[in-house]
Every structure is written in structure tokens, then in C-alpha cells.
Design an enzyme around this catalytic site. Structure first.
Site, PDB file in Angstrom:
ATOM      1  CD  GLU A 178     -20.050  27.689  12.866  1.00  0.00           C
ATOM      2  OE1 GLU A 178     -19.145  28.285  13.476  1.00  0.00           O
ATOM      3  OE2 GLU A 178     -20.299  26.484  13.049  1.00  0.00           O
ATOM      4  CD  GLU A 285     -20.938  21.216  10.358  1.00  0.00           C
ATOM      5  OE1 GLU A 285     -20.681  21.170  11.566  1.00  0.00           O
ATOM      6  OE2 GLU A 285     -20.555  22.145   9.623  1.00  0.00           O
TER       7      GLU A 285
HETATM    8  C1  HAH Z   1     -19.266  23.041  13.526  1.00  0.00           C
HETATM    9  N1  HAH Z   1     -19.508  24.188  14.304  1.00  0.00           N
HETATM   10  C2  HAH Z   1     -18.284  23.337  12.402  1.00  0.00           C
HETATM   11  O1  HAH Z   1     -18.968  23.761  11.251  1.00  0.00           O
HETATM   12  C3  HAH Z   1     -17.403  22.148  12.057  1.00  0.00           C
HETATM   13  O2  HAH Z   1     -16.446  22.553  11.124  1.00  0.00           O
HETATM   14  C4  HAH Z   1     -16.708  21.620  13.284  1.00  0.00           C
HETATM   15  O3  HAH Z   1     -15.850  20.545  12.954  1.00  0.00           O
HETATM   16  C5  HAH Z   1     -17.717  21.235  14.279  1.00  0.00           C
HETATM   17  C6  HAH Z   1     -18.856  21.919  14.369  1.00  0.00           C
HETATM   18  C7  HAH Z   1     -20.505  24.016  15.314  1.00  0.00           C
HETATM   19  C8  HAH Z   1     -20.350  24.888  16.498  1.00  0.00           C
HETATM   20  C9  HAH Z   1     -19.109  25.172  17.036  1.00  0.00           C
HETATM   21  O4  HAH Z   1     -18.010  24.680  16.480  1.00  0.00           O
HETATM   22  C10 HAH Z   1     -19.008  26.018  18.172  1.00  0.00           C
HETATM   23  C11 HAH Z   1     -20.127  26.522  18.731  1.00  0.00           C
HETATM   24  C12 HAH Z   1     -21.346  26.197  18.209  1.00  0.00           C
HETATM   25  C13 HAH Z   1     -21.441  25.376  17.106  1.00  0.00           C
END
Ligand code: HAH
Length: 375
Positions: A178, A285
Site C-alpha cells: 500500500e 487477501e
Molecule cells: C489490508 N489492508 C492489509 O494488507 C492487511 O494486512 C490487513 O490485515 C487487512 C487489510 C486493507 C485496507 C486497510 O487495512 C485499510 C484501508 C483500506 C484497505
């Protein structure tokens, strides 16, 4: 009279002996038929197969887990359905590197050992991120922000330790997670990494991961990668890295989707655009929220028939598309095991129950599951 009585009794006995088993047999056949037609019951020969078996000729099917998922009924479900694991949290920087000179490996080791013992693939998640990263990394002893040199040295140490420890055991790493902004007017996300190091930390992270394990497949991982804005940024970033000779081998599409998005067209064009770079794609994911993205306060937490139907259609479509691109997709991982517990129960609305996976709260396959394996 006497003579008549005997055959009469005899007749009754014969009919009892002959007819009863027939009745029993027919009714048990009806039951067996009903079982064969009900895919959720164990007598169905298909139910001997798990998700991973249906997709044997396509790609590994993974799941994100906590160490606690690796025992009891959830471990049975995992071993039947999945052939790849990701640590949901316990490999993140904040959890394995709580202090500068202290690593904590126990929980990550448990998952890696379970994968090894049971012959599952193991993905590493994640080496560089702006969340779940310890704040000490960015500060010196006096609490001041560290220099670029110090931060890059700490990043190198973190990556080298983690990748070396799991060398030969973790086959793919989400190296950078990200790093791109959600807003169309900005390119890089303005994280501490970016603010202190500039864009250089991204290429360096891949280089150090590659040095620590030259065999590992290295991914850039992000969400919303099917929408034109983020898609074009991911493409540009990865192309830039490739042009500069940075060791990057794949793009991770997180796949945090919902009953509305992505459209089939957006999904296909993203996969085509990324694969034109000659890289592998993994869905890292996957889950399909039963709420649309703007929907923040539904009146109840019930998984209505309408939401169930929309989810099932979305799952059916995305797996059809994945199968069409099996030559470029080399992994599909779900984010959590079953609807019993998902990160989406607390995101984006804290405490709102979601039902985003293929197994229900009792760990039974949902209708969407049977759509995904029907091809
Ligand atoms: C993901 N982000 C992460 O990659 C993962 O490590 C986590 O456990 C869950 C989701 C997605 C995301 C976020 O955390 C916040 C805003 C948008 C998307």
C-alpha cells in the site's frame, strides 16, 4: 378352520418379512438420494474434495490465519480446503520487531512450522507498510525523527532478518504494501517511509529481500487495484521498478471486494494491464463484503437472502475470471477462514457483522462455495 388359520398366519408372517425390508430399503434410498442432492452433507462424493482440489489445475488456494486457527475444527477445515497460508498479522513489522534490538518470532514460527509439517505453501506478509509498524523505527533515543540513512539501515536489518529466517520456507513475500495514495492527485502515499526516505525505500526493500533469499518471489501488494486510478499508478510504479532492474516478480491484488465491485470488466482489464508487464499476479487477501462500500450503517446485521444472492454471483464471476487467467494468476488467498470471524467485522464499521467468506459461522460451505467449485 384349523387348516385355514395356519396359512393365514403364515401369509401375514411372509408379508411382514418380505415387505418390511422393502419399506426400510426404499425409505433409506430416499434418504440417501436426498443426501446426494444436498451438497453440504458428507455423503456427497464431491464433499471429499476441498476448494484446493477443485483448483488443483489452476492455482494454489490460500488463507490468512492466526496461530489460534491452527488447532481444532478450523485446522481441519484449513487442511481440507487450502494449500497455502499467510499470517494475517503475526509477520507484520510491529509484531516481529517490537524493539530495535529485539525480534519476536514465536507466533510467526508456529504458522511457518504448521505449513512445513503439512506441506502447505507459505506467503510472507508484509515487510514494509505504514500500519502495524513499530514507532521506534522512525525515532531516535531522544524521540526525534531519524535521518534517511538511519531509517534505511533499520529497514535493511528488518528485511534481512525476516527473509533470512524463513528462507526456503516462505516462497513469496509481500515486500511493500500500500505505498500508493488513494487520492488521484497524489502518487505516493505520504507515509513516514516516504517522508523520511523519498521513493527510494521501495526499490531498496525489494533489493534487500532479494539478497536475503534470491529464490523468493517478491510482490508489490495493494488494494483497489481494479479501479482506473490506483490501477494506473500500480502499473506505473511496477514498470518503473522493472525498468530500473529492481527484483520484483509479481503484483498482489488484495481483493477486498464487495457485492457491487469490482465489475467483470474492471477486473479483466486490471489483470490484462498488469500481466502485460510479464509479471505474475496473485490475489492475496480475497473477501467479498456483503455491504457496498458506501454502506456504513445498515439497519441490522443480518445476512439477507438478497445479500447472499449478490455475493454468490460476485464470487461466481471472480472465480470464472481467475480461471480464464490461470496462466498469469499463480495464487488466490482468502483473508480469514470463515464468517465466524473476519477483519471486516470491525472495518470499516466497528462491530458490524460481515459474512465475506465461503464458509459460514459453523464452518460449513456456503451456497457461494458451491458456485465457486462448479465449473
Ligand atoms: C489490508 N489492508 C492489509 O494488507 C492487511 O494486512 C490487513 O490485515 C487487512 C487489510 C486493507 C485496507 C486497510 O487495512 C485499510 C484501508 C483500506 C484497505
Amino acid at each position: 378352520m384349523k387348516l385355514n388359520l395356519i396359512p393365514n398366519r403364515y401369509n401375514k408372517l411372509v408379508s411382514f418379512i418380505v415387505i418390511l425390508p422393502i419399506i426400510l430399503l426404499t425409505s433409506s434410498c430416499e434418504k440417501a438420494d436426498a443426501k446426494v442432492n444436498d451438497p453440504s452433507l458428507d455423503i456427497n462424493p464431491d464433499s471429499l474434495k476441498g476448494l484446493k482440489d477443485y483448483y488443483n489445475d489452476y492455482f494454489p488456494i490460500g488463507v490468512a490465519v492466526a496461530p489460534s486457527s491452527l488447532s481444532g475444527t478450523s485446522s481441519v477445515l484449513i487442511l481440507k480446503n487450502f494449500n497455502s497460508l499467510t499470517a494475517e498479522d503475526v509477520m507484520k513489522p510491529g509484531l516481529i520487531h517490537p524493539e530495535e534490538k529485539r525480534f519476536y518470532w514465536d507466533n510467526a514460527d508456529k504458522i511457518v512450522n504448521f505449513a512445513q509439517t503439512n506441506g502447505l505453501k507459505m506467503r510472507g506478509h508484509t515487510l514494509v507498510w505504514h500500519k502495524q509498524t513499530p514507532s521506534w523505527m522512525f525515532k531516535d533515543a531522544a524521540g526525534n525523527t531519524v535521518s534517511k540513512e538511519v531509517l534505511l539501515a533499520r529497514l535493511k536489518e528488518h528485511i534481512t532478518q525476516a527473509v533470512t529466517r524463513y528462507k526456503g520456507k516462505v516462497y513469496a513475500w509481500d515486500v511493500v504494501n500500500e505505498a500508493l495514495d488513494d487520492n488521484d492527485s497524489k502518487f505516493y502515499r505520504e507515509t513516514n517511509w516516504y517522508k523520511i526516505c523519498g521513493e527510494e525505500y521501495i526499490a531498496k526493500a525489494f533489493q534487500w529481500a532479494h539478497e536475503a533469499d534470491p529464490e523468493a518471489l517478491l510482490f508489490y501488494n495493494d488494494y483497489n487495484t481494479e479501479f482506473a486510478g490506483k490501477r494506473d499508478k500500480v502499473y506505473r510504479l511496477v514498470k518503473q521498478l522493472l525498468d530500473a532492474g529492481v527484483p520484483i516478480h509479481g503484483i498482489g491484488l488484495q481483493g477486498h471486494w464487495n457485492i457491487v465491485n469490482p465489475s467483470e470488466q474492471d477486473l479483466r482489464s486490471a489483470i490484462e494491464k498488469y500481466s502485460s508487464l510479464g509479471l505474475k499476479i496473485q490475489i492475496t487477501e480475497l473477501d467479498v463484503s456483503v455491504y457496498a462500500s458506501g454502506e456504513t450503517s445498515p439497519t441490522d446485521n443480518v445476512f439477507t437472502a438478497e445479500r447472499e444472492q449478490k455475493q454468490l454471483e460476485k464470487y461466481k464471476m471472480i472465480f470464472r475470471v481467475f480461471r480464464d487467467y490461470k496462466d498469469v494468476i499463480n495464487g488466490v488467498t482468502f483473508w480469514n477462514v470463515s464468517d465466524k470471524s473476519s477483519w471486516l467485522d470491525n472495518f470499516p464499521v466497528r462491530g458490524r457483522k460481515n459474512y465475506p467468506l465461503l464458509f459460514d459461522q459453523n464452518l460449513k460451505p456456503k451456497k457461494a462455495y458451491w458456485e465457486v467449485v462448479k465449473f
